[in-house]
Design an enzyme around this catalytic site. Structure first.
Site, PDB file in Angstrom:
ATOM      1  N   SER A 173       8.258   0.947  -4.930  1.00 56.08           N
ATOM      2  CA  SER A 173       8.417  -0.512  -4.985  1.00 56.08           C
ATOM      3  C   SER A 173       9.084  -0.915  -6.287  1.00 56.08           C
ATOM      4  O   SER A 173       8.914  -0.260  -7.321  1.00 56.08           O
ATOM      5  CB  SER A 173       7.023  -1.143  -4.916  1.00 56.08           C
ATOM      6  OG  SER A 173       7.070  -2.490  -5.294  1.00 56.08           O
ATOM      7  N   TYR A 194      -2.286  -2.004  -7.575  1.00 54.13           N
ATOM      8  CA  TYR A 194      -1.337  -1.581  -6.536  1.00 54.13           C
ATOM      9  C   TYR A 194      -0.062  -1.030  -7.206  1.00 54.13           C
ATOM     10  O   TYR A 194       0.411   0.058  -6.874  1.00 54.13           O
ATOM     11  CB  TYR A 194      -0.981  -2.761  -5.616  1.00 54.13           C
ATOM     12  CG  TYR A 194       0.249  -2.499  -4.782  1.00 54.13           C
ATOM     13  CD1 TYR A 194       0.202  -1.639  -3.687  1.00 54.13           C
ATOM     14  CD2 TYR A 194       1.488  -3.071  -5.110  1.00 54.13           C
ATOM     15  CE1 TYR A 194       1.348  -1.370  -2.937  1.00 54.13           C
ATOM     16  CE2 TYR A 194       2.621  -2.808  -4.376  1.00 54.13           C
ATOM     17  CZ  TYR A 194       2.549  -1.960  -3.289  1.00 54.13           C
ATOM     18  OH  TYR A 194       3.686  -1.683  -2.564  1.00 54.13           O
ATOM     19  N   LYS A 201       1.749   2.972  -7.353  1.00 58.03           N
ATOM     20  CA  LYS A 201       3.147   3.367  -7.067  1.00 58.03           C
ATOM     21  C   LYS A 201       3.735   4.114  -8.268  1.00 58.03           C
ATOM     22  O   LYS A 201       4.406   5.135  -8.123  1.00 58.03           O
ATOM     23  CB  LYS A 201       4.001   2.133  -6.754  1.00 58.03           C
ATOM     24  CG  LYS A 201       3.649   1.447  -5.454  1.00 58.03           C
ATOM     25  CD  LYS A 201       3.990   2.307  -4.249  1.00 58.03           C
ATOM     26  CE  LYS A 201       3.577   1.677  -2.945  1.00 58.03           C
ATOM     27  NZ  LYS A 201       3.531   2.607  -1.828  1.00 58.03           N
TER      28      LYS A 201
END
Ligand code: NAD
Ligand code: UFG
Length: 339
Positions: A124, A150, A154
């Site tokens: 992302s 989150y 990643k």
């Protein structure tokens, strides 16, 4: 090739499955349906006229995953199986670290044990961090400080995969940094089906348009941008899916790690998105301005030149296509995949 899609029943996975099947590849889906349902795969089969081997399983379940790898001779893994709600990750960090990192480690172990060497990862733009990098983001920039767990999953998974590729010279890792995927398959048969209140802009707009929500709240109108609302690089999910096809083909021909941004390179503001949706579909989207949302950056978009030059990948869908296809999916499936 036979490609294993971990989390392949989800939004991006199902569109990628269509792209891979249409290019003549075989697809094996593993999903525990924690944020999706088997109906999406049925519709992928219906759209392509091809069959998909699918397993209901948790990608963290090593014994089950090993069985699946042994039963199918896999050429490449694409890892979509992650939890992705930014706000929830702040409330439940352990759940996010456990799910997102454990799935990655399990896939790497199964690949090592069954001789699979190609890994494509759903990363992302969030890994560019919250202040250290100025847009447009280039792949050569250092990863930054993420504003939520989150994002950190990643960032950590990118590091894990890079380290794995350093240690195993046979391994090929392609890290795809998605910007803001929106839109749906032009047929309106598959699309994004968020559970509960949507976190993201376009699904929220679509649910207002279809009458499931009264109005959109635009988070902040005092950002240092031309109209005061945040700017993002929205990309049609069909273009994103095509990027995966090219990434798989790149992975099988190259060793080591390569990073690609998947974005259009053009940012639009929240207000521009609302107006584009209204104009493309002839529908009013009532909205009000609310306070800023914690963790939002004023503006970021991709430098998309590397994917263009190295993969030969180009985006072909316009913002109008993104808005029309979102609406086509939403109006034909007002409650998503649920009847
Ligand atoms: P999604 O929730 O629709 O798809 C993820 C799928 O993974 C779901 O079908 C879910 O059921 C499955 N899954 C999750 N944990 C699992 C587990 N332990 N075992 C088996 N299946 C599991 O999300 P999406 O939008 O399709 O995103 C796919 C990937 O792309 C995610 O990793 C996400 O973090 C990443 N990503 C998404 C966006 C976005 O805006 N949609 C942006 C950047 C990155
Ligand atoms: N927004 C609103 N109202 C809403 C929802 C969103 O005004 O109801 C605004 C946000 O404040 C932001 C823009 O719309 O300015 C886009 O928000 P999204 O939630 O759709 O997307 P983000 O850019 O916040 O998040 C996306 C992905 C994440 C990823 C992140 C990278 O969804 O997975 O980019 O920073 F981590």
């Amino acid at each position: 090739m036979k490609i294993l899609l971990a989390g392949g029943a989800g939004y991006i996975g199902s569109h990628t499955a269509v792209a891979l099947l249409e290019a003549g590849h075989e697809v094996v889906v593993v999903d525990n349906y924690c944020n999706s349902c088997a109906e999406s795969i049925k519709r992928v089969e219906e759209l392509t006229g091809k069959s998909v081997v699918s397993y209901e399983a948790d990608v963290k379940d090593k014994a089950k995953m090993l069985e699946i790898f042994q039963a199918n001779s896999i050429d490449c893994v694409i890892h979509f199986a992650g939890l992705k709600a930014v706000g929830e990750s702040v409330q439940k960090p352990i759940l996010y670290y456990r799910n997102n990192i454990d799935t990655t480690l399990t896939l790497l172990e199964c690949m090592a044990e069954t001789g699979v060497h190609n890994f494509v990862f759903s990363s992302s733009a969030t890994v560019y961090g919250d202040s250290s990098n100025n847009p447009p983001y280039e792949e050569s920039m250092e990863r930054g400080k993420c504003s939520n767990p989150y994002g950190w999953t990643k960032s950590m998974m990118e590091q894990i995969l890079q380290d794995a590729a350093v240690a195993n010279k046979e391994l090929s890792v392609v890290l795809l940094r998605y910007f803001n995927p929106i839109g749906a398959h032009p047929s309106g048969r598959i699309g994004e089906d968020p559970q509960g209140i949507p976190n993201n802009l376009m699904p929220y707009i679509a649910q207002v348009a279809v009458g499931r929500r009264d109005k959109l709240t635009i988070f902040g109108d005092d950002y240092p941008t031309p109209d005061g609302t945040c700017r993002r690089d929205y990309i049609h999910v069909m273009d994103l899916a095509a990027g995966h096809l090219q990434a798989v083909e790149f992975a099988v021909q190259n060793k080591g790690t390569e990073i690609f941004n998947l974005g259009t390179g053009t940012p639009y503001s929240v207000l521009e998105i609302v107006r584009a949706f209204e104009n493309s579909n002839g529908i009013k989207v009532p909205f009000e301005f609310g306070p800023r949302r914690a963790g939002d950056l004023p503006a970021f978009w991709a430098d998309a030149s590397k994917a263009r030059e190295v993969l030969g990948w180009r985006t072909t869908y316009t913002l109008e296509d993104m808005c029309k296809d979102t609406w086509n999916w939403q109006k034909n499936n007002p409650q998503g995949y649920r009847k």
